[in-house]
Enzyme design. Structure first.
Site: not given
Ligand SMILES: [Zn+2]
Ligand SMILES: [Zn+2]
Lengths: 561, 338
Positions: A227, A232, A247, A275, A397
């Site tokens: 992560k 993003r 995002r 990412e 997550k």
């Protein structure tokens, strides 16, 4: 505005999703079409730029209400919200008017950059004709602070219900950077509408994993990825269109010129989810490095060389112009890896490393996350499609436990919105020899009941007031959780925390037991040298407790007040 | 002869020459009480004096007390001072207390509002030299709408709920606000009351206040037995098993504090009706002006800013500390729902 205000109040009056959706659906069926477009824009974060600053509003409103500025401020401290303060403070309208949302917002946009006298004349004339509810909303729109208690997903569902278009299709049509001033309702809701070529897909989102991972069933069903702590984003490479979206649906193509060569190499009709990170050659740099890039609209050459961007791809959403989102992750991932493997070396793009394994192995891997500049692991079900938005069950997550520090409350300030009149915004200090040094603020993490108890306590333990800020007796101890720490010459303590929040009110601890600035400095040194650190192993140092001593008389961040 | 007719002590407002306190918060021999709310009429005093209209509720609330009633406007000599009670318009029976010695007149407002609510004895300005005024809502944020406007909003809410087969639970302070609400609403269905509200309602009705019929909620009384009902209950009853008997009801809170979104949301009431038995900002300013007083002491509310405001308007102004000391604004928002 009255209809829009009624919608706002209906949303405000309930927390039930069903009731909200029904009210919104009814609005999307009956409101003037131009107003609907603006409502969609507002509810998806496309707010108009603010035409007036807060200082101007205060001055104009205080004068229009016949109230001295100091009394305006006292009122503001109680209401906790500028738009609401003004809405109440002005005398009631003698004859109410009801301009449309469309007309109001167009007028506001036209107002940007006009001389003060002109803006003031317009704003005060609108105030004079609106009821308190509409005034409140008008002020929110004016200051760019408009929010309604409606998620984007809920808005999309209501719009789908009102138009009969499928929800996922509707979510996709609303993506991108369309301009409400030049968009018709039909452009959004009918096929072939808004600028399609550069349009991104709605991002799939994960839920936090609270339980143990084996609650998810066999580990073999899952793909684990780092992560990353970056931006993003989606890369769109379609014939005639190359775009990078964040995002938050900001078009950031120009901010990352290093990705421009990708348009010559990615096969036409490709959409990647991934990412954007600052790249240190073979691993991401700390988020602080990326922050330097985020701040810049155009990038100087030197910064581009120091902090180059890199796209770590998670997923392939479109391949050869075909929407792949319904295919299982296992297939999308295989195609992603095949596609990227065929690209020439040296491009700022690579697949984000993924791992398979049993839960024990994955738990061990997760423990290495901070070493790798990651926040933990993502767990994605191999058989799952690429969902629209947050659908619980397939994406999790699985973050590392946060760092923690015990600190004492030094200043308290009333919250806003739902928590106006409760002290919720606190400044905390750690010990430095005999001094208490403020080092962070935190706003969230406690229950309303705890905030109410603390509010009563603050009332009785205020030492000094600075407008809305109270300096209190340093007595209440809290466990502060945070995700990262960096050096910050701007702060008196020399450090800044990432995502600080209150984990617990330590009613069992006294100020003699709080942590020290030296402990935080030691943590900072460890964090800056990767390879030495795991959050669960780190403990901030405990030096012998010093005597209670007052800190300086000024709040730590006067500009924040 | 003492320097000041009324002084401010840690028991409350004190008249040395008359040997009495007004709304004291610690036990004293002789107490003059403005009205029956619990922050004004407290237990433990030797002797109580209040209006005839306020007495029955005060007796009911405090039990065995030595108390005496007095008529509005009637004067009485106590020690070296002349005392009289005048309508405050706050709740039925509520009074301002006038204290005079020689040519000098002080008035203690107690709680008051200037709008005639159709139930309480309407507020009358009492000329004085020194006025001690409450200021619960002493900021320009607070501007009430006329009662008829709020009544129409309430009626619409009640009717909409009834049309959808939902009960309407209205949270309101049990003495004054509850009865004011039932009087100002059109007769649109049965009114049910929580026991705490019904007690006071019955007492006031027996005194001759014109109140609509109400039904006390007891076992067997619920949303099915009285479809389309309005239920009036103290705020503390909401969210309890008592309230759950009405099924998926719509709950709302009637209070001046509902003017602030933050408070409305924090208390968990989506719906709030802004109606108060305290004076709003224009009301406070009008009332103070109408007394002709040159000196004003403020108490009970946003005292610091309100005092400063009055000084800027040319009054000699001061603050009367109350029991709570420090932060009245915050405690008031919790304690004073009227
Ligand atoms: Zn009262
Ligand atoms: Zn009171």
């Amino acid at each position: 505005m009255k209809r829009f205000a009624a919608l706002f109040n209906a949303m405000d009056a309930t927390t039930k999703t069903g009731e909200k959706t029904a009210a919104l659906t009814a609005y999307f069926r009956t409101a003037p079409e131009a107003d609907r477009v603006w409502t969609i824009a507002l509810l998806s974060g496309r707010r108009p730029k603010r035409a007036v600053n807060a200082t101007e509003l205060r001055t104009w409103a205080a004068e229009a209400a016949g109230v001295p500025l100091w009394l305006f401020e006292e009122s503001y401290n109680i209401a906790g919200d500028l738009a609401e303060t003004i809405a109440h403070l002005l005398p009631r309208a003698e004859h109410e008017t009801d301009p449309t949302l469309d007309a109001t917002l167009r007028a506001l946009i036209a107002l940007t950059g006009r001389p003060e006298a002109e803006r003031r004349a317009y704003v005060t004339s609108v105030w004079a004709g609106l009821g308190p509810e509409e005034r409140f909303l008008f002020n929110k729109l004016l200051t760019g602070g408009f929010r309604m208690g409606v998620s984007r997903g809920l808005m999309t569902r209501a719009l789908a219900q009102a138009t009969g278009v499928e929800e996922a299709v509707m979510a996709h049509r609303l993506m991108g950077d369309w301009d409400p001033a030049r968009t018709r309702f039909a452009d959004l809701t009918e096929e072939g509408g808004s600028e399609g070529a550069a349009r991104p897909y709605p991002f799939a989102l994960a839920s936090p994993l609270e339980a143990a991972p084996d609650s998810l069933g066999p580990a073999a069903d899952w793909l684990a990825e780092w992560k990353w702590d970056g931006i993003r984003g989606q890369i769109i490479a379609r014939p005639g269109a190359f775009a990078i979206w964040s995002r938050g649906e900001d078009l950031i193509t120009d901010r990352f010129p290093e990705f421009a060569p990708l348009q010559d190499h990615l096969p036409p009709g490709t959409v990647l989810d991934g990412e954007i990170v600052a790249w240190g050659g073979d691993a991401p740099l700390p988020f602080a490095a990326l922050q330097k890039r985020i701040a810049r609209k155009t990038v100087p050459k030197k910064l581009l060389a120091e902090v180059p961007g890199h796209f770590l791809a998670y997923d392939l959403l479109e391949d050869g112009g075909v929407d792949l989102r319904a295919a299982p992750l296992s297939e999308r991932r295989a195609r992603l890896e095949a596609m990227l493997a065929a690209l020439p070396a040296g491009l700022p793009l690579s697949p984000s490393p993924a791992a398979l394994g049993d839960w024990a192995a994955l738990t061990a891997t997760r423990g290495l996350a901070r070493d790798r500049m990651a926040e933990g692991l993502m767990l994605k079900r191999l058989s799952s499609p690429y969902h629209t938005g947050r659908k619980r069950g397939d994406w999790w997550k699985w973050k590392l436990d946060p760092f923690t520090v015990d600190a004492v409350m030094l200043y308290a300030q009333a919250g806003h919105g739902r928590r106006a009149n409760l002290f919720t915004d606190f400044t905390f200090a750690v010990r430095d020899g005999n001094d208490l040094v403020p080092f962070t603020k935190a706003y969230s993490g406690l229950t309303d009941v705890e905030f109410a108890a603390i509010t009563r306590w603050v009332g009785k333990h205020t030492v000094e007031r600075f407008g809305p800020v109270r300096r209190v007796v340093p007595e209440l101890v809290f466990e502060i959780g945070f995700e990262g720490i960096q050096a910050s010459p701007r702060h008196k303590s020399g450090i800044a925390l990432r995502f600080p929040r209150m984990l617990r009110w330590r009613q069992d601890k006294g100020v003699a037991e709080i942590d020290t600035l030296d402990g935080l400095r030691a943590l900072l040194r460890q964090v800056s040298e990767p390879g030495t650190l795991r959050a669960d192993e780190v403990k901030t140092g405990d030096l012998p407790a010093g005597s209670k001593k007052k800190t300086g008389a000024l709040p730590p961040d006067p500009q924040d007040i | 002869m003492s320097a000041q007719l009324l002084s401010f002590t840690d028991r409350g407002i004190y008249c040395a020459e008359g040997g009495f306190y007004i709304d004291p918060w610690r036990p004293v021999d002789r107490a003059l009480i403005t009205h029956g709310h619990s922050d004004h009429a407290r237990w433990g005093h030797g002797h109580y004096l209040c209006t005839h209209q306020a007495l029955p509720v005060i007796r009911h609330r405090l039990g065995q007390i030595t108390a005496e009633g007095i008529g509005y406007g009637e004067t009485r000599q106590i020690g070296g001072v002349e005392v009289s009670f005048h309508p405050a318009g706050h709740v039925p029976g509520s009074a301002q207390i006038r204290v005079a010695r020689g040519g000098e007149v002080w008035v203690v407002s107690g709680d008051y509002k200037v709008e005639d609510d159709g139930l309480s004895e309407p507020f009358v300005p009492v000329p004085c030299h020194t006025f001690i005024s409450e200021c619960t809502f002493g900021l320009p944020l607070f501007r009430w709408q006329p009662q008829a406007v709020v009544a129409a909003q309430l009626a619409a809410w009640w009717q909409a709920n009834a049309a959808e087969g939902r009960a309407s639970i209205l949270a309101a302070y049990g003495l004054g606000k509850a009865q004011r609400l039932m009087t100002m609403l059109p007769e649109a269905g049965p009114i049910l009351t929580h026991g705490a509200v019904e007690e006071t309602t019955r007492i006031l009705r027996d005194q001759g206040y014109r109140l609509p019929p109400t039904i006390r909620v007891t076992a067997g009384i619920d949303a099915k037995s009285h479809p389309g009902a309005l239920i009036i209950a103290p705020p503390s009853a909401l969210g309890t098993p008592w309230a759950r008997r009405f099924g998926p009801a719509s709950a709302a809170f009637a209070s001046g504090w509902m003017a602030l979104r933050g408070i409305r949301r924090r208390r968990g009431f989506g719906t709030g009706f802004v109606i108060s038995d305290h004076a709003d900002w224009p009301g406070l300013n009008t009332a103070i002006h109408a007394t002709g007083a040159e000196r004003v002491f403020v108490t009970h509310g946003y005292t610091t800013p309100f005092r400063r405001w009055l000084e800027e308007q040319g009054y000699e102004a001061g603050i009367v500390q109350t029991e709570f000391g420090g932060d009245e604004a915050e405690t008031a928002s919790e304690a004073d729902l009227a």
